[in-house]
Structure formats: structure tokens, C-alpha cells
Design an enzyme around this catalytic site. Structure first.
Site, PDB file in Angstrom:
ATOM      1  N   PRO A  98      -2.551  31.584  46.216  1.00  0.00           N
ATOM      2  CA  PRO A  98      -3.212  32.141  45.422  1.00  0.00           C
ATOM      3  C   PRO A  98      -3.621  32.696  44.180  1.00  0.00           C
ATOM      4  O   PRO A  98      -3.298  32.983  43.504  1.00  0.00           O
ATOM      5  CB  PRO A  98      -3.316  33.823  46.066  1.00  0.00           C
ATOM      6  N   MET A  99      -5.023  32.591  43.605  1.00  0.00           N
ATOM      7  CA  MET A  99      -5.330  31.964  42.277  1.00  0.00           C
ATOM      8  C   MET A  99      -7.067  32.832  41.857  1.00  0.00           C
ATOM      9  O   MET A  99      -7.597  32.266  42.742  1.00  0.00           O
ATOM     10  CB  MET A  99      -5.445  30.914  41.285  1.00  0.00           C
ATOM     11  N   VAL A 100      -6.816  34.020  41.472  1.00  0.00           N
ATOM     12  CA  VAL A 100      -8.039  34.748  41.160  1.00  0.00           C
ATOM     13  C   VAL A 100      -9.223  34.210  40.310  1.00  0.00           C
ATOM     14  O   VAL A 100      -8.893  32.511  39.079  1.00  0.00           O
ATOM     15  CB  VAL A 100      -7.781  35.778  40.189  1.00  0.00           C
ATOM     16  N   CYS A 115       1.227  40.481  41.349  1.00  0.00           N
ATOM     17  CA  CYS A 115       0.638  40.480  40.320  1.00  0.00           C
ATOM     18  C   CYS A 115       0.826  40.845  39.101  1.00  0.00           C
ATOM     19  O   CYS A 115       1.391  42.026  39.537  1.00  0.00           O
ATOM     20  CB  CYS A 115      -1.053  40.779  40.535  1.00  0.00           C
ATOM     21  N   HIS A 127       7.294  34.734  45.224  1.00  0.00           N
ATOM     22  CA  HIS A 127       7.703  33.908  43.979  1.00  0.00           C
ATOM     23  C   HIS A 127       8.669  33.968  43.436  1.00  0.00           C
ATOM     24  O   HIS A 127       8.884  35.238  43.199  1.00  0.00           O
ATOM     25  CB  HIS A 127       6.571  34.232  42.744  1.00  0.00           C
ATOM     26  N   ASN A 184       7.867  29.948  45.847  1.00  0.00           N
ATOM     27  CA  ASN A 184       6.691  29.987  44.878  1.00  0.00           C
ATOM     28  C   ASN A 184       7.051  30.034  43.958  1.00  0.00           C
ATOM     29  O   ASN A 184       7.681  30.995  43.340  1.00  0.00           O
ATOM     30  CB  ASN A 184       5.393  30.998  45.318  1.00  0.00           C
ATOM     31  N   GLY A 185       6.586  28.457  43.364  1.00  0.00           N
ATOM     32  CA  GLY A 185       7.174  28.301  41.769  1.00  0.00           C
ATOM     33  C   GLY A 185       7.541  27.227  41.406  1.00  0.00           C
ATOM     34  O   GLY A 185       8.899  26.948  42.225  1.00  0.00           O
ATOM     35  N   ALA A 240       0.219  26.239  42.379  1.00  0.00           N
ATOM     36  CA  ALA A 240      -1.091  27.182  41.898  1.00  0.00           C
ATOM     37  C   ALA A 240      -1.595  26.319  40.527  1.00  0.00           C
ATOM     38  O   ALA A 240      -2.593  25.680  40.666  1.00  0.00           O
ATOM     39  CB  ALA A 240      -0.663  28.756  41.194  1.00  0.00           C
TER      40      ALA A 240
END
Length: 432
Positions: free
Chosen positions: A102-104, A185, A252, A285-286, A309
């Protein structure tokens, strides 16, 4: 074709037809969210109003066999039943390994579809603000869109009120495979809004958010978290989420204070420890910068899949085995010049935007990320781009032609065998 979804009555059936958010669950779907403030109102306009007038009805399958669509409120009780259902659902989705994080303002429908073409097997929407999503029709219409090919799909919300979160989640559950709670976040806006990683300071509230969805939705609940500085605290946190009804956890591998992913490596060992402590599927994630990182991460963490991401923003073909020149120097193996470059990917993205309209601010951001290296070599082209207060597709296609005519070569690289398979199939196999 793109489908917009209207606001959904809380008692509506999952097997109904849904038009647009304006007609509310009578049509298909809407788009992503932003929580940032943009100075130019033109950038908030959709890139094509005409396409929005051509929405067609999304007919949902009447033969839903998801293990989470059976039974009543007892379907997500903790214990073996919950664990079995979590794995049955994951297996039903094909156990996707390569996932768009997910990325704003960045993981919107056209970008997700581009990544899916090049190997992504599942994707998250951008983070959606649950309160604004329930209150504002325009926000729903602009910030969340999907289409029937956009699956498996995680729809992510930030929230700090269980009832508001449930109302938002019920509007999207017919169109996704997981409703995801953003618990990771780390940005200041999340601190001001009391959501994301800052809910780590209020674990009873976190537990209530998960339980509220787990007991009331037809689709499973997933969560995305960051690490506590203390590993055992992180493990206890993850176990609490599982016991509350979380059916999939994305971890993450950085703490809330470790915001710079380029300077601070994600801790895969801690992700492994969380994975070993849980019984539900876990995603890592990462540090996913190219396809070799995918295999290394899966082996070191034991996770069911990986999220990428930032690296995908520069190279949406990452999961297909393509890498930028930055990751070729010093790498082992037989990398060769590929038949793609970032201008090719940008053109594909723009064509998807014409098909699935999004606000211009999202397109503007993707242009900067995909053409960043080109702009550094040709700053005058970047200056002309930045000077455009109102973008058009004609201008963007001409800008790409202009960059190509300048003679700069910045190819993506790939292994000998992989590209031929990708191009022959028209998409990546996703095998790692």
C-alpha cells in the site's frame, strides 16, 4: 473496464450488482485516497471525466465459496477454526508471493494493473481514511477504484474508531479479498490523526478494531504492522492480533522511528521470529529492490510472500525480473540489456490511466518516480514538466517522445531466459 462502487447499504447482499458510489453499491468501484494537502486543485481532477460516464455494472459471482462467507458472526472465532479458515482463504487465492504494497497516492488502480502485468500476484490499495470514506461521496468516487481483473486485492484503511471502520469496510468487502488495517504508517500525519503505527501506544484499541471487523465481515481481516524495538513485545503484539481475529499479517521489518528505507535495512530476522510464532499467513515487507531480494527474503523469513513499495515506483516490472542499472553493477549472474525501459513502462501506465481515470496528482507523482533518472540527465525536460499547471495526455506522450529523441539509453536489465518468457506470454509468470 473500470467499475465505480457506490455507497453500500449496511445490509446489502454480497451477491448483488453494484454500479457507482454515487448510486451506492448498485455499480462497481471507486478509487484511492490521499491524506496530504495539494496546492494545485487541477491535480485533484480526474484525468478523464468521459470515462467515468461510461461505467458498467459489476456483476458479482453468485457462487462465492470463500470460507469467510459461510456462517454467522461465529465464523471468525479464535482458535483452530479461525486458523483453518485463514489458511483455506489464502490457499483459495493461490498463495500469492509477489505483492504490491500500500502506498498513499501511488498504489492506485492503473499502477496496480501495470504491476500485475509484470508479475505482481496481489496488491493493496492506497491507505483510505475510514471516516472520510464513510462521510464523503466525492472521496469514495475519486480515491477507490477497481475492476474484475484487480484481484486478489487488499483494501487498506486507517482508523481509530471500530464502528466507523466497520461501516467503511462494509462498503468495500464485495470488491476485495481482505480488508486491511493500517497499523504501520509512521508519518507525522498519522501521529496527528492517531492512526497507523501510533496505535502501537494503545493496544486495547488495536484489538477492538480487529475484533470488530473479524466478527462482522464476510471477508477476512488483515493487518500491516511495524516492529517494536523489543522483539518479544513485537511477537506478543502479533499474537494479540491473531487472537483478535487477524487472518493475515504483513510485517514491515523496521520500527516506527526507522523511516528511511534507503539508510536502514529491514530486519528480516525479526520477521522470521514473528512468522515462527504465528499460525496465520505472514508477509514480509522491506528491502525488496529486485527479484533476487524476493527469493532471499522468502528463504530468510519463511514468509508466504513479500511486499514491495518504493522500488516498484521506479521499476513496476521488478517482479518480472527486470532491474534498473543501479542493481546490475556488482550483481552476480548474466544480466543483459532488456527490451524495456522506464519510458515504455510510463507509456503503458498512461494508457491504463486513460482507461481507469485517476486524479492528475497521482499521474504527476508516477511520472517523477519512473523518469527520475531521465530527468536528472535532462533537467530542462523536468522543468518543462513541472511548469505545467494542467497536464494532458498529449503533453505527456510528447514529453516521452522528446526524451527518446535526445538519444539517452537507460534500459532495464534482466536475466537471459526470463525476459523471453515474459514477453512471449505478455505478462510475467510470477515464479520465484
Amino acid at each position: 473496464m473500470k467499475f465505480k462502487i457506490p455507497p453500500i447499504p449496511l445490509n446489502s447482499s454480497r451477491n448483488s450488482c453494484f454500479p457507482t458510489f454515487k448510486s451506492l453499491m448498485a455499480s462497481s468501484l471507486t478509487q484511492t485516497q490521499t491524506l496530504t494537502i495539494h496546492s494545485d486543485p487541477e491535480d485533484d481532477l480526474l484525468c478523464s471525466d468521459q470515462q467515468l460516464q461510461q461505467q458498467q455494472q459489476l456483476l458479482l459471482s453468485s457462487s462465492d465459496t470463500s470460507p469467510f462467507s459461510l456462517g454467522s458472526l461465529t465464523r471468525c472465532l479464535t482458535g483452530e477454526s479461525h486458523i483453518d479458515r485463514a489458511w483455506a482463504h489464502w490457499l483459495k487465492l493461490g498463495r500469492p508471493k509477489l505483492i504490491v504494497a500500500p502506498m498513499v497516492d501511488n498504489s492506485e488502480l492503473p499502477f496496480r494493473m501495470l504491476c500485475r502485468k509484470y508479475g505482481a500476484e496481489a496488491a493493496y490499495t492506497p491507505m483510505l481514511h475510514s471516516r472520510i470514506f464513510t462521510e464523503t461521496e466525492k472521496y469514495r468516487d475519486q480515491e477507490f477504484t477497481t475492476c474484475k481483473e484487480d484481484r486478489p486485492l487488499f483494501v487498506q484503511f486507517c482508523a481509530n474508531d471500530p464502528d466507523i471502520l466497520l461501516e467503511a469496510a462494509r462498503r468495500v468487502e464485495p470488491f476485495c479479498d481482505y480488508v486491511d488495517i493500517n497499523l504501520g504508517c509512521p508519518q507525522r500525519i498519522a501521529k496527528r490523526g492517531n492512526y497507523g503505527a501510533f496505535l502501537m501506544d494503545n493496544l486495547p484499541l488495536v484489538k477492538s478494531l480487529v475484533q470488530k471487523l473479524a466478527l462482522n465481515l464476510q471477508v477476512p481481516v488483515s493487518c500491516k504492522i511495524r516492529l517494536f524495538p523489543d522483539l518479544q513485545v513485537t511477537i506478543n503484539y502479533a499474537k494479540m492480533l491473531e487472537e483478535a481475529g487477524c487472518s493475515l499479517l504483513a510485517v514491515h521489518g523496521r520500527t516506527r522511528d526507522e523511516k528511511d528505507g534507503k539508510k536502514i535495512r529491514a530486519d528480516w530476522n525479526s520477521i522470521r521470529a514473528v512468522k515462527d510464532a504465528l499460525r496465520i499467513p505472514v508477509l514480509a515487507n522491506g528491502n525488496i529492490r529486485h527479484i533476487d531480494d524476493v527469493q532471499n527474503c522468502l528463504e530468510e523469513t519463511g514468509a508466504e510472500g513479500v511486499l514491495s513499495a518504493e522500488s516498484l515506483l521506479e521499476n513496476p516490472a521488478l517482479f518480472a525480473g527486470y532491474r534498473t542499472g543501479e542493481w546490475v553493477l556488482g550483481s552476480e549472474g548474466s544480466d543483459k540489456v532488456g527490451k524495456l525501459d522506464q519510458t515504455d513502462l510510463l507509456v503503458e501506465y498512461l494508457k491504463l490511466c486513460e482507461r481507469y481515470p485517476v486524479p492528475w496528482r497521482m499521474i504527476r507523482a508516477h511520472v517523477h518516480r519512473m523518469l527520475g533518472d531521465w530527468f536528472r540527465l535532462h533537467p530542462h525536460v523536468r522543468e518543462d514538466f513541472n511548469a505545467q499547471s494542467k497536464l494532458t495526455f498529449e503533453f505527456l506522450y510528447n514529453m516521452v517522445d522528446r526524451l527518446r529523441e535526445l538519444g539517452t539509453k537507460m534500459p532495464l536489465y534482466t536475466k537471459d531466459s526470463h525476459e523471453d518468457r515474459v514477453l512471449a506470454n505478455g505478462l510475467a509468470t510470477g515464479n520465484v
